[in-house]
Enzyme design. Sequence first.
Site, mmCIF file in Angstrom:
data_model
loop_
_atom_site.group_PDB
_atom_site.id
_atom_site.type_symbol
_atom_site.label_atom_id
_atom_site.label_comp_id
_atom_site.label_asym_id
_atom_site.label_seq_id
_atom_site.Cartn_x
_atom_site.Cartn_y
_atom_site.Cartn_z
ATOM 1 N N HIS A 33 4.181 -2.797 9.188
ATOM 2 C CA HIS A 33 4.617 -1.388 9.168
ATOM 3 C C HIS A 33 3.723 -0.519 10.047
ATOM 4 C CE1 HIS A 33 7.565 -1.811 5.997
ATOM 5 N NE2 HIS A 33 6.689 -2.233 5.105
ATOM 6 N N ASP A 34 2.466 -0.376 9.633
ATOM 7 C CA ASP A 34 1.601 0.611 10.274
ATOM 8 C C ASP A 34 1.165 0.176 11.672
ATOM 9 O OD1 ASP A 34 1.910 2.045 7.992
ATOM 10 O OD2 ASP A 34 -0.121 1.745 7.234
#
Length: 324
Positions: free
Chosen positions: A252-253
């Site tokens: 995700h990040d």
Amino acid sequence: MDSQISSPIPVIFDTDPGIDDALALALLACHPGFDLVAVTAVFGNGPVETTTRNARGLTALFGKDIPVAAGASGPLLDKRRRKDAAHVHGDDGLGGVAARLPEPARALDPRPAHQLICDMVNARPGEITLVAVGPFTNLALALAHDASIAGKVKRVVVMGGAFGLKGHAGNVSPVAEANIMADPEAADQVFTAAWPVTIVGLDVTQEAIMREADLAKLRGRGDGAGELLWLATRHYQQFYDARDGIGGIYAHDASAAAILLVPEAFTLRAGPVRVALEGIATGQTIQDWRNEHGTGTPWSGHPSQQVCVEVDAPRVLALFDEIF
Ligand SMILES: [Ca+2]
């Protein structure tokens, strides 16, 4: 490679570490394409005391002697408070490995996160990119503290939201993604401010899967840092294996950092973005990309922002071969 020819990108990283935050921080701190100038912590995956401790320990782990500041302990509106994500990231936010992080040599920056952001942006107008991968409360507070920073930030890249592409909807409600739901008012303020925002949502981050074999490649690298990331991801992978059976984790990040280095790996869609603030769709991110709805809508008059709609995931994951 382009990212090594051009000068490193100055970044302030706003984060709630968080296991996938740790992977993003590894890229930002260790990839030669970045010049990480500060880290600001926010509540989210754990209380802000926990995420701040993790941010400091991870910054030390990756060998960066830069300011780390603590930010918001909760959302702009008290009614938005939710339970944290201990079931995803572990009680310590890092899958049980936080106690193994090095003791930071540098003291915690005395300023609140939003003040540090405003100070650094004002000192280097037009240069700083903000990469935000937790609830967007610190960014909203920075805008409230000094609205002029919107015109001085080079670019804002956030991980958050879900736009329903390829079947990727919300992860904390049928329509809401966790960073948005944690502070929907802050997200709406950040998306409607007069600065250029690129939104890296679940639509692409859930296409960027780091398989167990990819994660295992980190082991033995980075002077212990790679092994620690591997260990931290064991807990996170168990969560996703049980829920989605993906045999790995979603990057995700890290995807929000990656788009700065390999923009060609992402397809963008332009249009104003708003966040639903009431009702069963609270926390949903909605982009008016067709631009055919006339004036007087909740989107009209707001800046056009960029939403990621497609990703070449192998290009993103390959960046982890370029660190340590
Ligand atoms: Ca995060």
